[in-house]
Design a protein around this motif. Structure first.
Motif, PDB file in Angstrom:
ATOM      1  N   ARG A   3       0.819  -1.144  -0.057  1.00  0.00           N
ATOM      2  CA  ARG A   3      -0.041  -0.050  -0.062  1.00  0.00           C
ATOM      3  C   ARG A   3       0.947   1.285  -0.066  1.00  0.00           C
ATOM      4  O   ARG A   3       0.444   2.134  -0.762  1.00  0.00           O
ATOM      5  CB  ARG A   3      -0.911   0.047   1.053  1.00  0.00           C
ATOM      6  CG  ARG A   3      -2.166  -0.875   0.942  1.00  0.00           C
ATOM      7  CD  ARG A   3      -2.930  -0.888   2.224  1.00  0.00           C
ATOM      8  NE  ARG A   3      -4.213  -1.830   2.040  1.00  0.00           N
ATOM      9  CZ  ARG A   3      -4.955  -1.997   2.951  1.00  0.00           C
ATOM     10  NH1 ARG A   3      -5.320  -1.069   3.939  1.00  0.00           N
ATOM     11  NH2 ARG A   3      -6.019  -3.133   2.853  1.00  0.00           N
ATOM     12  N   LYS A   4       2.009   1.251   0.638  1.00  0.00           N
ATOM     13  CA  LYS A   4       2.825   2.350   0.841  1.00  0.00           C
ATOM     14  C   LYS A   4       3.292   2.674  -0.653  1.00  0.00           C
ATOM     15  O   LYS A   4       3.610   3.794  -1.114  1.00  0.00           O
ATOM     16  CB  LYS A   4       3.773   1.981   1.832  1.00  0.00           C
ATOM     17  CG  LYS A   4       3.627   2.303   3.067  1.00  0.00           C
ATOM     18  CD  LYS A   4       4.693   2.303   4.234  1.00  0.00           C
ATOM     19  CE  LYS A   4       3.925   2.366   5.596  1.00  0.00           C
ATOM     20  NZ  LYS A   4       5.059   2.154   6.526  1.00  0.00           N
ATOM     21  N   ASN A   5       3.711   1.542  -1.225  1.00  0.00           N
ATOM     22  CA  ASN A   5       4.437   1.729  -2.687  1.00  0.00           C
ATOM     23  C   ASN A   5       3.180   2.168  -3.651  1.00  0.00           C
ATOM     24  O   ASN A   5       3.688   3.168  -4.390  1.00  0.00           O
ATOM     25  CB  ASN A   5       4.856   0.471  -3.309  1.00  0.00           C
ATOM     26  CG  ASN A   5       6.045  -0.070  -2.442  1.00  0.00           C
ATOM     27  OD1 ASN A   5       6.780   0.585  -1.971  1.00  0.00           O
ATOM     28  ND2 ASN A   5       6.441  -1.436  -2.467  1.00  0.00           N
ATOM     29  N   VAL A   6       2.105   1.681  -3.751  1.00  0.00           N
ATOM     30  CA  VAL A   6       1.041   2.208  -4.532  1.00  0.00           C
ATOM     31  C   VAL A   6       0.809   3.747  -4.158  1.00  0.00           C
ATOM     32  O   VAL A   6       0.721   4.503  -5.168  1.00  0.00           O
ATOM     33  CB  VAL A   6      -0.063   1.505  -4.417  1.00  0.00           C
ATOM     34  CG1 VAL A   6      -1.270   2.126  -5.034  1.00  0.00           C
ATOM     35  CG2 VAL A   6       0.072   0.146  -4.893  1.00  0.00           C
ATOM     36  N   LEU A   7       0.883   4.015  -2.992  1.00  0.00           N
ATOM     37  CA  LEU A   7       0.495   5.606  -2.413  1.00  0.00           C
ATOM     38  C   LEU A   7       1.813   6.328  -2.872  1.00  0.00           C
ATOM     39  O   LEU A   7       1.482   7.675  -3.475  1.00  0.00           O
ATOM     40  CB  LEU A   7       0.374   5.658  -1.067  1.00  0.00           C
ATOM     41  CG  LEU A   7      -0.058   7.270  -0.426  1.00  0.00           C
ATOM     42  CD1 LEU A   7      -1.246   7.610  -1.154  1.00  0.00           C
ATOM     43  CD2 LEU A   7      -0.037   7.021   0.993  1.00  0.00           C
ATOM     44  N   ALA A   8       2.972   6.059  -2.710  1.00  0.00           N
ATOM     45  CA  ALA A   8       4.233   6.873  -3.287  1.00  0.00           C
ATOM     46  C   ALA A   8       4.257   6.864  -4.641  1.00  0.00           C
ATOM     47  O   ALA A   8       4.523   8.036  -5.215  1.00  0.00           O
ATOM     48  CB  ALA A   8       5.403   5.964  -2.860  1.00  0.00           C
ATOM     49  N   ILE A   9       3.562   5.947  -5.557  1.00  0.00           N
ATOM     50  CA  ILE A   9       3.542   6.038  -6.967  1.00  0.00           C
ATOM     51  C   ILE A   9       2.667   7.050  -7.417  1.00  0.00           C
ATOM     52  O   ILE A   9       2.840   7.721  -8.243  1.00  0.00           O
ATOM     53  CB  ILE A   9       3.294   4.560  -7.735  1.00  0.00           C
ATOM     54  CG1 ILE A   9       4.552   3.812  -7.374  1.00  0.00           C
ATOM     55  CG2 ILE A   9       3.109   4.934  -9.036  1.00  0.00           C
ATOM     56  CD1 ILE A   9       5.885   4.242  -8.227  1.00  0.00           C
ATOM     57  N   MET A  10       1.491   7.078  -6.751  1.00  0.00           N
ATOM     58  CA  MET A  10       0.487   7.956  -7.168  1.00  0.00           C
ATOM     59  C   MET A  10       0.711   9.140  -6.756  1.00  0.00           C
ATOM     60  O   MET A  10       0.647  10.123  -7.568  1.00  0.00           O
ATOM     61  CB  MET A  10      -0.903   7.698  -6.131  1.00  0.00           C
ATOM     62  CG  MET A  10      -1.545   6.354  -6.634  1.00  0.00           C
ATOM     63  SD  MET A  10      -2.955   5.630  -5.822  1.00  0.00           S
ATOM     64  CE  MET A  10      -4.211   7.160  -5.827  1.00  0.00           C
ATOM     65  N   ILE A  11       1.304   9.608  -5.801  1.00  0.00           N
ATOM     66  CA  ILE A  11       1.627  10.901  -5.244  1.00  0.00           C
ATOM     67  C   ILE A  11       2.997  11.169  -6.314  1.00  0.00           C
ATOM     68  O   ILE A  11       2.846  12.482  -6.844  1.00  0.00           O
ATOM     69  CB  ILE A  11       2.305  10.779  -3.879  1.00  0.00           C
ATOM     70  CG1 ILE A  11       1.306  10.773  -2.823  1.00  0.00           C
ATOM     71  CG2 ILE A  11       3.145  12.312  -3.554  1.00  0.00           C
ATOM     72  CD1 ILE A  11       1.862  10.578  -1.378  1.00  0.00           C
ATOM     73  N   GLN A  12       3.701  10.549  -6.624  1.00  0.00           N
ATOM     74  CA  GLN A  12       4.695  10.748  -7.819  1.00  0.00           C
ATOM     75  C   GLN A  12       4.110  11.144  -9.117  1.00  0.00           C
ATOM     76  O   GLN A  12       4.514  12.227  -9.721  1.00  0.00           O
ATOM     77  CB  GLN A  12       5.768   9.783  -8.030  1.00  0.00           C
ATOM     78  CG  GLN A  12       6.767   9.528  -6.774  1.00  0.00           C
ATOM     79  CD  GLN A  12       7.651   8.279  -6.954  1.00  0.00           C
ATOM     80  OE1 GLN A  12       7.428   7.713  -7.844  1.00  0.00           O
ATOM     81  NE2 GLN A  12       8.400   8.047  -6.011  1.00  0.00           N
ATOM     82  N   SER A  13       3.099  10.456  -9.356  1.00  0.00           N
ATOM     83  CA  SER A  13       2.284  10.730 -10.572  1.00  0.00           C
ATOM     84  C   SER A  13       1.653  12.196 -10.569  1.00  0.00           C
ATOM     85  O   SER A  13       1.702  12.751 -11.647  1.00  0.00           O
ATOM     86  CB  SER A  13       1.341   9.714 -10.939  1.00  0.00           C
ATOM     87  OG  SER A  13       1.953   8.472 -11.329  1.00  0.00           O
TER      88      SER A  13
END
Length: 81
Positions: A3-13
């Protein structure tokens, strides 16, 4: 951990989308679609959309220039992803 990885990728996007939008309106459109320098890249005559009004129409069409600018920005945003 996933979940942390998904959130990090979404924020980066979203951050990437914001920066790309700012860069596109400030210099990107001008470098792509105004004049030319040595036939390779455009010039900065329309940097920060200088001289472009909301009522400006794309030459040769009835499409508002702002619609064309935003349409091309969509490709500038999705290219890095």
């Amino acid at each position: 951990m996933g979940r942390k990885n998904v959130l990090a990728i979404m924020i980066q996007s979203f951050v990437s989308m914001g920066w790309t939008t700012v860069l596109w309106f400030s210099v990107g459109y001008s470098l792509c679609f105004s004049g030319d320098v040595g036939g390779v890249i455009g010039n900065l005559d329309m940097a920060f959309l200088n001289g472009i009004m909301p009522s400006t129409v794309l030459p040769g069409n009835n499409i508002p220039l702002m619609v064309f600018i935003v349409y091309q920005m969509m490709f500038a945003i999705i290219t890095p992803h």
